[in-house]
Design a protein around this motif. Structure first.
Motif, PDB file in Angstrom:
ATOM      1  N   SER A   1     -15.866  -4.209   6.498  1.00 62.07           N
ATOM      2  CA  SER A   1     -15.767  -3.155   5.133  1.00 62.07           C
ATOM      3  C   SER A   1     -16.752  -2.055   4.847  1.00 62.07           C
ATOM      4  O   SER A   1     -16.588  -0.963   5.479  1.00 62.07           O
TER       5      SER A   1
ATOM      6  N   LYS B   1      -5.084  -0.425   7.338  1.00 68.83           N
ATOM      7  CA  LYS B   1      -3.977  -1.316   6.809  1.00 68.83           C
ATOM      8  C   LYS B   1      -3.175  -1.936   7.718  1.00 68.83           C
ATOM      9  O   LYS B   1      -2.655  -3.027   7.636  1.00 68.83           O
TER      10      LYS B   1
ATOM     11  N   ARG C   1     -11.647  -8.538  12.235  1.00 68.45           N
ATOM     12  CA  ARG C   1     -10.823  -9.345  11.214  1.00 68.45           C
ATOM     13  C   ARG C   1     -10.836 -10.551  11.480  1.00 68.45           C
ATOM     14  O   ARG C   1     -10.648 -11.275  10.782  1.00 68.45           O
TER      15      ARG C   1
ATOM     16  N   GLU D   1     -11.575  -5.057   3.536  1.00 69.56           N
ATOM     17  CA  GLU D   1     -11.042  -4.192   2.300  1.00 69.56           C
ATOM     18  C   GLU D   1     -10.853  -2.590   2.775  1.00 69.56           C
ATOM     19  O   GLU D   1     -12.079  -1.765   2.828  1.00 69.56           O
ATOM     20  N   SER D   2      -9.633  -2.314   3.053  1.00 72.91           N
ATOM     21  CA  SER D   2      -9.289  -0.954   3.817  1.00 72.91           C
ATOM     22  C   SER D   2      -9.626   0.075   2.633  1.00 72.91           C
ATOM     23  O   SER D   2     -10.203   1.262   3.084  1.00 72.91           O
TER      24      SER D   2
ATOM     25  N   GLY E   1     -12.371 -12.169   8.480  1.00 72.37           N
ATOM     26  CA  GLY E   1     -11.131 -12.303   7.875  1.00 72.37           C
ATOM     27  C   GLY E   1     -10.810 -11.205   7.300  1.00 72.37           C
ATOM     28  O   GLY E   1     -10.421 -10.272   7.882  1.00 72.37           O
ATOM     29  N   HIS E   2     -10.499 -11.112   5.907  1.00 69.07           N
ATOM     30  CA  HIS E   2      -9.984  -9.804   5.122  1.00 69.07           C
ATOM     31  C   HIS E   2     -11.080  -8.498   5.440  1.00 69.07           C
ATOM     32  O   HIS E   2     -12.091  -8.795   4.880  1.00 69.07           O
TER      33      HIS E   2
END
Length: 192
Positions: free
Chosen positions: A105, A151, A34, A41-42, A38-39
């Motif tokens: 991801s 999450k 993370r 996607e769970s 960064g993000h």
């Protein structure tokens, strides 16, 4: 079509997959990813990993037959892999790890972190002993749990702390070790 749902098989398969996937033990890796990318996607990671597991559950045996290996041999080999994974978890050593990836991801979270070699081996080993529908339910339960952990990985790290994660890892390592021994004992007779 008759379904053979068995709560004990579902519970055992769920525990095996939970221990092999070791998503709680992977929280530090997930947090590191993370920070790097960064993000994460769970949803995407969870869906892709469960699709890989279910697909391998159905076509894995055919792939083995194609190369001339029976399920019992694979289950015995899988018991060794699960045994070594358990040793890693209990002793806190690293026998094998791939380099840390640069993207997230799908690769490396869905594959190989969640649906990796250990998980796929465990699936075929479970298939040698349990009904497919029970294993699929176990995959879905683990997918939901993986999604929840992905999450809330930051919260989990804060709540459990490093020591809490280590304790959980060791407990599941012992469970995994016992499962590896049982898997070996149940399938080794079929080879001779």
């Amino acid at each position: 079509m008759e379904f053979n749902f068995d709560f004990r098989e579902i519970a055992t398969a769920t525990m095996v997959l939970f221990a092999v996937i070791d998503i709680l033990g992977s929280v530090p890796i997930i947090i590191g990813l993370r920070k790097k990318v960064g993000h994460i996607e769970s949803e995407k990671a969870s869906i892709v990993s469960s699709a890989i597991m279910v697909a391998f559950l159905f076509v894995g045996e055919e792939i083995l037959n194609l190369i001339g290996i029976d399920v019992y041999s694979f289950a015995v080999a899988g018991s060794f892999i699960i045994f070594f994974l358990a040793l890693e978890m209990i002793l806190g050593i690293t026998l094998y790890r791939e380099d840390e990836p640069e993207s997230a991801s799908i690769v490396p979270i869905a594959f190989p972190l969640i649906a990796g070699a250990g998980t796929l081996t465990a699936l075929l080993s479970l298939r040698a002993e349990y009904y497919v529908e029970n294993i699929i339910v176990a995959i879905l339960i683990n997918t939901i749990f993986v999604y929840l952990v992905l999450k809330s990985s930051k919260k989990i790290e804060k709540v459990l702390g490093k020591n809490g994660l280590n304790i959980i890892r060791k407990v599941f390592g012992v469970i995994l070790l016992a499962i590896a021994v049982k898997l070996f004992a149940a399938n080794v007779n079929q080879l001779f």
